[in-house]
Design a protein around this motif. Structure first.
Motif, PDB file in Angstrom:
ATOM      1  N   ALA A 393       1.110  -0.844  -0.147  1.00  0.00           N
ATOM      2  CA  ALA A 393       0.226  -0.361   0.041  1.00  0.00           C
ATOM      3  C   ALA A 393       0.656   1.281  -0.197  1.00  0.00           C
ATOM      4  CB  ALA A 393      -0.768  -0.087   1.158  1.00  0.00           C
ATOM      5  N   MET A 394       1.831   1.119   0.457  1.00  0.00           N
ATOM      6  CA  MET A 394       2.518   2.495   0.891  1.00  0.00           C
ATOM      7  C   MET A 394       3.517   2.877  -0.627  1.00  0.00           C
ATOM      8  SD  MET A 394       4.906   2.437   4.454  1.00  0.00           S
ATOM      9  CE  MET A 394       5.630   1.171   4.397  1.00  0.00           C
ATOM     10  N   LEU A 395       3.992   0.966  -1.273  1.00  0.00           N
ATOM     11  CA  LEU A 395       5.074   1.548  -2.248  1.00  0.00           C
ATOM     12  C   LEU A 395       3.738   2.561  -3.619  1.00  0.00           C
ATOM     13  CD1 LEU A 395       7.649  -1.456  -2.155  1.00  0.00           C
ATOM     14  CD2 LEU A 395       8.100   1.691  -2.050  1.00  0.00           C
ATOM     15  N   GLU A 401       4.243  -0.761  -8.304  1.00  0.00           N
ATOM     16  CA  GLU A 401       3.126  -2.193  -7.893  1.00  0.00           C
ATOM     17  C   GLU A 401       3.984  -3.722  -7.041  1.00  0.00           C
ATOM     18  OE1 GLU A 401       0.202  -2.408  -7.824  1.00  0.00           O
ATOM     19  OE2 GLU A 401      -1.083  -0.904  -8.526  1.00  0.00           O
ATOM     20  N   VAL A 402       4.332  -4.333  -5.928  1.00  0.00           N
ATOM     21  CA  VAL A 402       4.983  -4.834  -5.784  1.00  0.00           C
ATOM     22  C   VAL A 402       3.974  -6.022  -5.541  1.00  0.00           C
ATOM     23  CG1 VAL A 402       6.552  -5.402  -3.328  1.00  0.00           C
ATOM     24  CG2 VAL A 402       6.344  -3.217  -4.823  1.00  0.00           C
ATOM     25  N   GLU A 403       4.296  -6.715  -5.091  1.00  0.00           N
ATOM     26  CA  GLU A 403       4.336  -8.534  -5.262  1.00  0.00           C
ATOM     27  C   GLU A 403       5.443  -9.646  -4.982  1.00  0.00           C
ATOM     28  OE1 GLU A 403       1.353  -9.821  -6.030  1.00  0.00           O
ATOM     29  OE2 GLU A 403       0.440  -7.771  -6.332  1.00  0.00           O
ATOM     30  N   LEU A 443      12.991   0.858  -1.241  1.00  0.00           N
ATOM     31  CA  LEU A 443      12.767   2.039  -0.324  1.00  0.00           C
ATOM     32  C   LEU A 443      13.574   3.203  -0.214  1.00  0.00           C
ATOM     33  CD1 LEU A 443      11.070  -0.008   3.240  1.00  0.00           C
ATOM     34  CD2 LEU A 443       9.927   1.153   1.448  1.00  0.00           C
ATOM     35  N   PHE A 444      14.768   3.057  -0.752  1.00  0.00           N
ATOM     36  CA  PHE A 444      15.322   4.664  -0.620  1.00  0.00           C
ATOM     37  C   PHE A 444      15.639   4.588  -2.200  1.00  0.00           C
ATOM     38  CE2 PHE A 444      19.634   5.780  -1.086  1.00  0.00           C
ATOM     39  CZ  PHE A 444      19.735   7.309  -0.188  1.00  0.00           C
ATOM     40  N   ALA A 445      15.442   3.651  -3.098  1.00  0.00           N
ATOM     41  CA  ALA A 445      15.418   4.347  -4.385  1.00  0.00           C
ATOM     42  C   ALA A 445      14.213   4.874  -4.862  1.00  0.00           C
ATOM     43  CB  ALA A 445      15.547   2.888  -5.373  1.00  0.00           C
ATOM     44  N   ILE A 446      12.712   4.584  -4.440  1.00  0.00           N
ATOM     45  CA  ILE A 446      11.815   5.109  -4.911  1.00  0.00           C
ATOM     46  C   ILE A 446      11.474   6.306  -4.295  1.00  0.00           C
ATOM     47  CG2 ILE A 446       9.154   4.729  -4.678  1.00  0.00           C
ATOM     48  CD1 ILE A 446      10.105   1.779  -5.380  1.00  0.00           C
ATOM     49  N   PRO A 447      11.131   7.414  -4.217  1.00  0.00           N
ATOM     50  CA  PRO A 447      10.796   7.823  -6.385  1.00  0.00           C
ATOM     51  C   PRO A 447      11.992   7.976  -7.355  1.00  0.00           C
ATOM     52  CG  PRO A 447      10.261   9.559  -5.790  1.00  0.00           C
ATOM     53  CD  PRO A 447      10.713   8.531  -4.098  1.00  0.00           C
ATOM     54  N   ASP A 448      13.472   8.577  -6.297  1.00  0.00           N
ATOM     55  CA  ASP A 448      14.306   9.010  -7.320  1.00  0.00           C
ATOM     56  C   ASP A 448      14.690   8.004  -8.489  1.00  0.00           C
ATOM     57  OD1 ASP A 448      14.061  11.650  -6.180  1.00  0.00           O
ATOM     58  OD2 ASP A 448      15.319  10.424  -4.245  1.00  0.00           O
ATOM     59  N   GLY A 453       5.723   0.941 -12.485  1.00  0.00           N
ATOM     60  CA  GLY A 453       6.013  -0.092 -13.032  1.00  0.00           C
ATOM     61  C   GLY A 453       5.682  -1.102 -12.092  1.00  0.00           C
ATOM     62  N   ASP A 454       5.835  -2.141 -12.389  1.00  0.00           N
ATOM     63  CA  ASP A 454       5.795  -3.345 -11.949  1.00  0.00           C
ATOM     64  C   ASP A 454       7.052  -4.373 -10.824  1.00  0.00           C
ATOM     65  OD1 ASP A 454       2.877  -2.457 -11.883  1.00  0.00           O
ATOM     66  OD2 ASP A 454       2.992  -4.706 -13.169  1.00  0.00           O
ATOM     67  N   ILE A 455       7.233  -4.327  -9.515  1.00  0.00           N
ATOM     68  CA  ILE A 455       8.544  -5.126  -9.406  1.00  0.00           C
ATOM     69  C   ILE A 455       8.048  -6.667  -8.056  1.00  0.00           C
ATOM     70  CG2 ILE A 455       9.970  -4.978  -7.488  1.00  0.00           C
ATOM     71  CD1 ILE A 455       9.982  -1.846  -7.550  1.00  0.00           C
ATOM     72  N   THR A 456       8.372  -7.042  -8.714  1.00  0.00           N
ATOM     73  CA  THR A 456       8.276  -9.031  -7.710  1.00  0.00           C
ATOM     74  C   THR A 456       9.957  -9.049  -7.307  1.00  0.00           C
ATOM     75  OG1 THR A 456       7.001  -9.752 -10.321  1.00  0.00           O
ATOM     76  CG2 THR A 456       7.614 -11.055  -8.659  1.00  0.00           C
ATOM     77  N   ILE A 457       9.148  -9.121  -5.961  1.00  0.00           N
ATOM     78  CA  ILE A 457       9.643 -10.090  -5.022  1.00  0.00           C
ATOM     79  C   ILE A 457      10.360 -11.441  -5.342  1.00  0.00           C
ATOM     80  CG2 ILE A 457      11.139 -10.055  -2.800  1.00  0.00           C
ATOM     81  CD1 ILE A 457      11.340  -7.022  -3.596  1.00  0.00           C
ATOM     82  N   ASP A 458      10.682 -12.010  -5.748  1.00  0.00           N
ATOM     83  CA  ASP A 458      11.259 -13.321  -5.235  1.00  0.00           C
ATOM     84  C   ASP A 458      12.236 -14.230  -5.046  1.00  0.00           C
ATOM     85  OD1 ASP A 458      13.563 -13.187  -6.310  1.00  0.00           O
ATOM     86  OD2 ASP A 458      13.046 -13.563  -9.111  1.00  0.00           O
TER      87      ASP A 458
END
Length: 480
Positions: A393-395, A401-403, A443-448, A453-458
């Motif tokens: 929700a925060m991102l 979008e983080v999955e 968290l540091f890289a967003i939003p700079d 886009g979509d990011i998937t944490i695998d």
């Protein structure tokens, strides 16, 4: 039937319904959920029992025993929300025996009473919101378009015109008619939000109270004297008015709060709050094991330092838990029908190390289980407020979008279990530190660097971020 009884009847949840609601937020600990669900239902049963025996039915207080981070506090907090009941969490280790410097145990009742009265006032404000909005609208209109004073000879009840008439003539209209027509147009703009950014000067009440005024003392009477003295001095000279320049949007909020405060009946709010705290109040006493004399200490005869007032705190707590009258600035409060939920890890001491009288006041004892790897996985996926959902929700607010894949969540659960075993078992709180370290780079890289886009944490990403730290014995990042 009193207002309070109607409120309780509306919250007519069965034990199974309570457990179903708790399951939405808390994983496992079925025994604890059953116990608190029964305790909550017993309140409704007492309120609807025969009047002759109603006052004789006392609540069964609960003692939750289990390590930190397994859900003891969360169970009590969610229970209070379900019941719409006044709730306070206190730590037994913060209290001292009467005569020592520190807070006395009666302060928990005074704090809970304030919470209950504020709850009732909030409900009353909600009920008068519509009426207050109309008054605020008129106040803002009076600032924008001051009303024209009517002539004594004018018939106030029938101005004799309709602003919607097609034959309305500005030349022949009176000042009052023009004023009413202008106010109507501005009222529409006000309701449509067209004037929200416009600045106006409003007059608001300014309390004359000094926030720093307080008298400290070891006994409850002294604390109360401090509060009452503050109230008395604060009201000298009444309330002053001050002018502020704000936007109409801000003015609406400020004036709405002020008008709502005027419309509620403060006296009946206090009376209903007192009734609610006495019949619905829930007090969660955390770290109750810290005021128990451990078996080793009692045998050795040592008792210096923090041990000096432990039994004294228990003795002071006893009359409140078993039922007594506590003096507050709003009046006397009876604690007979309040529900007390004690909680502690009991690593060093045991429940039997509490004084016998206090043990008897917590007849229901529930042991909570340590969390397993499967529990961690369930905590990350099942609750409505799961930590993964919070980060998503925060991102999402940043447009990203983080999955999390299933394998990634299983790996996180395994690492949390491993770290808890090797360092210190802090239960589900370990997931906060694990996820914080895992997502630190993102968290540091967003939003700079990443703004959409979509990011998937695998699983590979989890291993890359966390595996080296787990393999090394440098686990300091995981220690709270």
């Amino acid at each position: 039937m009193s207002t309070l009884q109607k409120t309780v009847t509306q919250k007519n949840l069965t034990p199974q319904q309570v457990v179903a609601e708790l399951n939405k937020y808390i994983v496992g600990q079925d025994d604890a959920k059953r116990s608190v669900a029964i305790a909550l239902r017993n309140r409704w049963r007492r309120m609807n029992a025969d009047e002759e025996i109603r006052d004789e039915i006392l609540p069964n207080n609960i003692l939750l025993i289990g390590p930190t981070g397994v859900g003891k506090t969360e169970i009590a907090r969610r229970l209070a929300k379900l019941a719409d009941a006044p709730f306070i969490k206190v730590e037994a280790s913060k209290f001292t025996e009467v005569g020592y410097v520190g807070r006395d145990v009666e302060s928990m009742i005074r704090d809970l009473t304030d919470i209950a009265i504020n709850m009732v006032k909030t409900e009353m404000r909600d009920r008068v919101q519509e009426e207050a909005k109309e008054i605020v609208e008129e106040r803002i209109l009076d600032i924008l378009i001051p009303p024209v004073k009517k002539n004594q000879g004018t018939d106030n009840s029938a101005p004799g015109f309709n602003s919607d008439d097609d034959d309305f003539s500005p030349q022949s209209a009176t000042d009052q008619e023009l004023n009413e027509r202008t106010r109507k147009k501005f009222r529409e703009k006000l309701r449509n939000g067209e004037l929200d950014e416009r600045e106006i000067e409003i007059e608001v009440q300014k309390s004359n109270r000094s926030p720093m005024m307080q008298v400290f003392g070891p006994q409850g009477g002294m604390e109360e004297m401090g509060i009452n003295l503050q109230d008395m001095l604060g009201n000298l000279g009444g309330q002053k008015k001050t002018k502020r320049k704000v936007t109409i949007e801000e003015a609406r909020e400020i004036l709405l709060e002020e008008e709502s405060e005027k419309l509620i009946d403060h006296e009946s709010a206090v009376q209903e709050g007192l009734e609610r705290v006495q019949k619905q109040g829930i007090i969660f006493i955390d770290e109750i094991d810290k005021v128990a004399e451990s078996s080793g200490n009692s045998k050795s005869g040592g008792g210096g330092g923090p041990d000096v007032s432990r039994q004294g705190v228990q003795r002071d707590m006893l009359p409140i838990v078993e039922g007594s009258n506590v003096s507050t600035k709003h009046g006397m409060v009876k604690t007979d029908h309040m529900l007390f939920i004690g909680s502690g890890a009991f690593h060093v001491s045991k429940p039997s190390d509490l004084i016998p009288e206090l043990q008897g006041r917590f007849p229901i004892r529930v042991e909570l289980n340590s969390l397993t790897e499967q529990d961690f996985y369930d905590i990350l996926t099942q609750p409505k407020n799961a930590l993964t959902k919070q980060y998503q929700a925060m991102l999402e607010a940043e447009g990203v979008e983080v999955e999390f894949t299933e394998d990634a969540l299983k790996e996180i659960s395994a690492i949390a279990t491993q770290v808890n075993e090797r360092v210190e078992n802090i239960g589900a709180r370990r997931l906060h530190t694990i996820l914080s370290s895992l997502l630190d780079e993102l968290l540091f890289a967003i939003p700079d660097d990443i703004n959409s886009g979509d990011i998937t944490i695998d699983q590979d990403y989890v291993n890359k971020q966390l595996d080296d730290l787990v393999k090394d014995k440098d686990l300091s990042q995981y220690i709270l």
